[in-house]
Scaffold this active site. Structure first.
Site, mmCIF file in Angstrom:
data_model
loop_
_atom_site.group_PDB
_atom_site.id
_atom_site.type_symbol
_atom_site.label_atom_id
_atom_site.label_comp_id
_atom_site.label_asym_id
_atom_site.label_seq_id
_atom_site.Cartn_x
_atom_site.Cartn_y
_atom_site.Cartn_z
ATOM 1 N N HIS A 32 46.490 53.949 41.405
ATOM 2 C CA HIS A 32 46.794 53.590 42.789
ATOM 3 C C HIS A 32 48.145 54.178 43.188
ATOM 4 O O HIS A 32 49.188 53.572 42.930
ATOM 5 C CB HIS A 32 46.832 52.074 42.944
ATOM 6 C CG HIS A 32 45.547 51.406 42.588
ATOM 7 N ND1 HIS A 32 45.125 51.285 41.286
ATOM 8 C CD2 HIS A 32 44.588 50.822 43.369
ATOM 9 C CE1 HIS A 32 43.952 50.645 41.272
ATOM 10 N NE2 HIS A 32 43.617 50.367 42.511
ATOM 11 N N GLY A 120 47.163 41.676 38.079
ATOM 12 C CA GLY A 120 46.025 42.526 38.394
ATOM 13 C C GLY A 120 45.009 41.724 39.182
ATOM 14 O O GLY A 120 44.673 42.091 40.313
ATOM 15 N N LEU A 122 44.316 39.594 41.772
ATOM 16 C CA LEU A 122 45.279 39.396 42.857
ATOM 17 C C LEU A 122 45.579 37.923 43.107
ATOM 18 O O LEU A 122 44.715 37.062 43.001
ATOM 19 C CB LEU A 122 44.775 40.065 44.135
ATOM 20 C CG LEU A 122 44.784 41.590 44.080
ATOM 21 C CD1 LEU A 122 44.154 42.195 45.331
ATOM 22 C CD2 LEU A 122 46.207 42.116 43.898
ATOM 23 N N HIS A 266 44.763 54.400 48.596
ATOM 24 C CA HIS A 266 44.939 53.128 47.910
ATOM 25 C C HIS A 266 44.533 53.187 46.450
ATOM 26 O O HIS A 266 45.345 52.907 45.566
ATOM 27 C CB HIS A 266 44.133 52.037 48.627
ATOM 28 C CG HIS A 266 44.327 50.666 48.056
ATOM 29 N ND1 HIS A 266 43.764 50.275 46.850
ATOM 30 C CD2 HIS A 266 45.012 49.592 48.500
ATOM 31 C CE1 HIS A 266 44.102 49.025 46.594
ATOM 32 N NE2 HIS A 266 44.865 48.587 47.582
ATOM 33 N N GLU A 413 43.813 23.175 41.480
ATOM 34 C CA GLU A 413 43.555 23.417 40.058
ATOM 35 C C GLU A 413 43.911 24.835 39.628
ATOM 36 O O GLU A 413 44.553 25.038 38.589
ATOM 37 C CB GLU A 413 42.088 23.124 39.735
ATOM 38 C CG GLU A 413 41.688 21.669 39.866
ATOM 39 C CD GLU A 413 41.228 21.290 41.259
ATOM 40 O OE1 GLU A 413 40.791 20.131 41.437
ATOM 41 O OE2 GLU A 413 41.298 22.146 42.173
ATOM 42 N N HIS A 475 30.150 16.399 38.909
ATOM 43 C CA HIS A 475 31.353 16.117 38.137
ATOM 44 C C HIS A 475 31.108 16.104 36.631
ATOM 45 O O HIS A 475 32.042 15.876 35.858
ATOM 46 C CB HIS A 475 31.943 14.763 38.562
ATOM 47 C CG HIS A 475 32.698 14.814 39.851
ATOM 48 N ND1 HIS A 475 32.139 15.269 41.023
ATOM 49 C CD2 HIS A 475 33.980 14.488 40.164
ATOM 50 C CE1 HIS A 475 33.028 15.205 42.000
ATOM 51 N NE2 HIS A 475 34.159 14.742 41.501
#
Length: 664
Positions: A32, A120, A122, A266, A413, A475
Site C-alpha cells: 500500500h 492490520g 482495522l 491505495h 466486549e 446466551h
C-alpha cells in the site's frame, strides 16, 4: 540554519521516508504506497521531533508509543524505524513482505523492533492504543511520587477512515473519553479515499461532532504537508491533559504520484513508470532505489543520541526514586520484567469439599486472595461484573481513581479485549477482561490478536454452557470452546471445580501468554485438592481422578467431570471398570510428552469424551474406537439441569454408550 534550509532538510528527510516505502512496495509488487506518500510528514514529525524514544532500547518502559492502526501502511512504519536507528537494516526493507523477513505485510509485535502492537485488522490498533493509554494512566497513578514522574509518556496513533468506520473505534473511543485519557493523541489520515473509492460512498458522518460527543478534543490540520500546522496541533493536543485528542489531518493519498487522490494508489504497487513519475514530481533521483541522501541520513541520525540522552536522564531519576521509595520501585521493576512476586502462589486458596461452588465464584475468591501479592493484576468486565464476579473488593473504580484496579468497560466486549491486549503490550500489568462465554464471539478477533502477539492477556468467560439455563440459546455457548481452541498459541482453561479453578489461575499467571477461562454459573462439587493432587494434575492439562478401571476411560472438562464420576460408579456396579480423566486444558495436555499422554489415555483402551459443547475437537483424543457425547445443535430455554438432561448430557447417556463400547 535558516528557516528555508531547515524546511529543505525536512522535505528531503520526508521524501527519503516516502521513497523507502514506495520502493519496498514496488520491489515486493505488493502493498500500500498511498498512505506512506500522504502521511510521511506526520511520521517524520513524530519520530524526529515529538516522541520520547530510544532506538537502542525499544522496550524502555517510559517511551512514547506510536501505533500504526492503519497497518496496511506498514512500509511507512518500517522506513521510519530504519531511519530512526532501530535495528532494522535496509536489507529488511528490501525484503518487505517476503518469507522470513522482519517486515511482514502488516506490523507484527515481536518481529521488527519498535513495533508496539500487531495491526492490520482495522480499528484494533486504535483500540489497543486506548488500552496502552489506560495502562500509562494507571501505572502513573500507582508509582509516581512528588517530582518523580517515573511513568510519563504519550500514546500516538495514526489511523485512517477504515479504522474509524470499524465498530471497535466507537467502543473504545467512547470509553477513552469517559476515562479522560489525556495522553492519547490520534492523528486521523483524513484523505477522503477508501479502497472502494471516495469515502462519501459509505462514510458521511461528522467525525468531529462524533468525537466531541465522546468528550474528546478535536483539532484540524488542513494540509498534511504543513509541518508548522502539524506541530502546532500536536502541541495543543499535549496541552490538553483531561481529554484524548483527535487531530484531523487532510492529506492526499498517493501524494506526488500520477494516481494521487484516487483509490488506485491505495492497495497495490504504483508500477515502474508511475514510480519514476512520482520521483520526478518530488525531485527524487528516478534511477535510484532505497536511496537515502547523506543530508537526510544525518538528520534522521540525530534521533538516536537524543533518545539515549532522554533514556539516561530517566534512568538517573529512577535511581533517585529507588533510594527515596524503595518498595514501589522494587515492585515497578519486578512487574516491568514480568516477574511474579516470590511466593505469591502461597496465597492461592484451597477449597473445602463440604459444599458445591460455581467456578465463577471460585474465580472471584482466587482473584481477591492474590490481589495483594499480584498488584499488577488489573481489569474488569463488559458491564457484567455482578455475574462474572471479576472485581477486586478492596479497590475503587479506575474511572473514579486511576489507582483503582477495577475497569468498568461497559457493553463493549470487542473493545474491552483489544484494550486488554494494549495493556498487556504496554508492560507492567497483567490485564484481564470478562464477559459471558457466548459473547466471546464479539471478542474473537481481539483474542486471536492476543495469541498472535503472544502477550499476557487473560480473558475470563463465565456461563460456560447450556447449563446456564433459562436465558436460552442466544446466551448458551455451544461451539465456542472448539472455536477458541482452534486459535494457535491460545491456552484454554475449563476447570471442573473450585480447586481446578485455583490451579488454572496459577497457570494463567505463570505462563505469561494469552489464555481464556470458561467458568460455570452453576455450583459444582469440589474435588479434594490434596487427595487427587489437583494442582499437579492441572499443570499437565489432564490427569486421572480414578485410574483403577481398565475397561474404558471417561474424559470430561468443567461441569461434566462430576457427571463422569457418577457414571463410573454406575458402571462399576454393572461390572465395568471405568477410569476417569479430567482435562482442564487441552492446550497444555497437547504440550505433554508422548509418555505422559500414554499413561493418561492409553491407545488400546476405549474412550468416551463428554463436554457440553461441539464435539468436533474431541476425536483426536478418543481414537478410532471412541465416542464423543456433546451438543452439535443450539441449546434451549429451560432450567440448566433440564436443558443438559434433554440434550443428552447426563449419566444415563454416558453409561449407555460405555456399555455399548465395551461390548464391542
Amino acid at each position: 540554519m535558516s528557516d528555508q534550509q531547515q524546511n529543505d532538510l525536512d522535505q528531503l528527510s520526508i521524501n527519503a521516508l516516502r521513497f523507502l516505502a514506495v520502493d519496498a512496495v514496488q520491489k515486493a509488487n505488493s502493498g500500500h504506497p498511498g498512505a506512506p506518500l500522504g502521511c510521511a510528514p506526520i511520521a517524520y514529525l513524530l519520530y524526529h521531533k515529538f516522541m520520547q524514544h530510544d532506538p537502542a532500547d525499544p522496550k524502555w518502559i517510559n517511551r512514547d508509543r506510536f501505533i500504526l492502526s492503519n497497518g496496511h501502511a506498514s512500509a511507512l512504519l518500517y522506513g521510519a524505524l530504519h531511519l530512526s536507528g532501530y535495528n532494522l537494516p535496509m536489507s529488511q526493507l528490501e525484503q518487505f513482505r517476503q518469507w522470513g523477513s522482519h517486515t511482514p505485510g502488516h506490523p507484527e509485535y515481536g518481529e521488527a523492533p519498535g513495533v508496539e502492537v500487531t495491526t492490520g485488522p482495522l480499528g484494533q490498533g486504535f483500540g489497543m492504543a486506548v488500552g496502552i493509554a489506560t495502562a500509562e494512566k494507571h501505572l502513573a497513578a500507582v508509582y509516581n511520587r512528588d517530582h518523580f514522574n517515573i511513568v510519563d509518556h504519550y500514546t500516538y496513533v495514526l489511523c485512517g477512515d477504515g479504522d474509524l468506520m470499524e465498530g471497535i473505534s466507537h467502543e473504545t473511543g467512547s470509553l477513552a473519553g469517559t476515562l479522560g485519557l489525556g495522553k492519547l493523541i490520534v492523528l486521523y489520515d483524513d484523505n477522503l479515499i477508501s479502497l472502494d473509492g471516495p469515502t462519501e460512498l459509505s462514510y458521511t458522518e461528522d467525525v468531529t461532532e462524533r468525537f466531541h460527543a465522546y468528550h474528546w478534543q478535536v483539532l484540524s490540520v488542513e494540509d498534511g504537508n504543513d509541518l508548522v500546522a502539524l506541530e502546532k496541533a500536536i502541541l495543543e493536543a499535549k496541552a490538553e491533559t483531561t481529554k484524548p485528542t483527535l487531530i484531523r489531518v487532510r492529506t492526499v493519498i498517493g501524494f506526488g504520484s500520477p494516481k494521487a487522490g484516487t483509490s488506485k494508489v491505495h492497495g497495490e504497487a504504483l508500477g515502474v513508470e508511475a514510480v519514476k513519475a512520482t520521483k520526478k514530481n518530488l525531485g527524487w533521483p528516478e534511477d535510484k532505489t532505497f536511496y537515502v541522501p547523506e543530508e537526510a541520513r544525518a538528520n534522521w541520525d540525530t534521533i538516536k543520541p537524543r533518545g539515549e540522552l532522554a533514556h539516561n536522564a530517566w534512568h538517573e531519576k529512577f535511581e533517585e526514586y529507588k533510594k527515596a521509595y524503595p518498595e514501589p520501585a522494587s515492585q515497578f521493576e519486578r512487574s516491568v520484567k514480568a516477574e511474579l512476586e516470590a511466593g505469591w502462589e502461597k496465597k492461592i486458596p484451597v477449597f473445602p469439599t463440604d459444599k458445591p461452588v460455581a467456578t465463577r465464584n471460585a474465580g472471584q475468591v482466587v482473584m481477591n486472595a492474590i490481589a495483594g501479592v499480584v498488584p499488577e493484576l488489573f481489569g474488569g468486565a463488559a458491564d457484567l461484573t455482578a455475574s462474572t464476579k471479576t472485581i477486586f473488593k478492596d479497590s475503587p473504580s479506575f474511572h473514579v481513581d486511576p489507582k483503582g484496579r477495577n475497569v468498568f468497560f461497559g457493553v463493549r466486549e470487542f473493545g474491552m479485549c483489544a484494550m486488554v491486549n494494549g495493556m498487556a503490550a504496554h508492560g507492567g500489568l497483567i490485564p484481564f477482561g470478562s464477559t459471558f462465554f457466548v459473547f466471546s464471539d464479539y471478542c474473537r478477533s481481539a483474542i486471536r490478536m492476543a495469541a498472535l502477539m503472544n502477550v499476557h492477556s487473560l480473558f475470563i468467560f463465565t456461563h460456560d454452557s447450556v447449563g446456564l439455563g433459562e436465558d436460552g440459546p442466544t446466551h448458551q455457548p455451544v461451539e465456542h470452546l472448539t472455536s477458541l481452541r482452534a486459535i494457535p498459541h491460545l491456552t484454554d482453561f475449563r476447570p471442573a471445580d473450585a480447586n481446578e479453578t485455583a490451579a488454572c489461575w496459577q497457570l494463567a499467571l505463570e505462563r505469561k501468554s494469552a489464555s481464556f477461562m470458561a467458568l460455570s454459573r452453576q455450583d459444582l462439587p469440589v474435588i479434594d485438592a490434596e487427595k487427587y493432587k489437583v494442582h499437579e494434575g492441572t499443570k499437565h492439562g489432564a490427569y486421572a481422578l480414578d485410574n483403577s478401571g481398565k475397561d474404558i476411560i471417561l474424559i470430561a472438562t468443567g461441569s461434566e467431570v462430576p457427571l463422569i464420576l457418577k457414571a463410573a460408579e454406575e458402571l462399576k456396579a454393572a461390572g465395568i471398570g471405568a477410569s476417569v480423566v479430567s482435562m482442564p486444558s487441552t492446550k497444555i495436555f497437547d504440550e505433554q510428552t508422548d509418555a505422559y499422554k500414554a499413561t493418561i489415555l492409553p491407545e488400546s483402551t476405549p474412550k468416551i469424551a463428554i463436554e457440553a459443547g461441539a464435539t468436533l475437537g474431541w476425536y483426536k483424543y478418543i481414537g478410532h474406537n471412541g465416542v464423543v457425547i456433546g451438543i452439535d445443535r443450539f441449546g434451549a430455554s429451560a432450567p440448566g439441569p433440564i436443558a443438559l438432561d434433554k440434550l443428552g448430557i447426563n449419566v444415563a447417556h454416558v453409561v449407555e454408550q460405555a456399555k455399548k463400547l465395551v461390548k464391542k
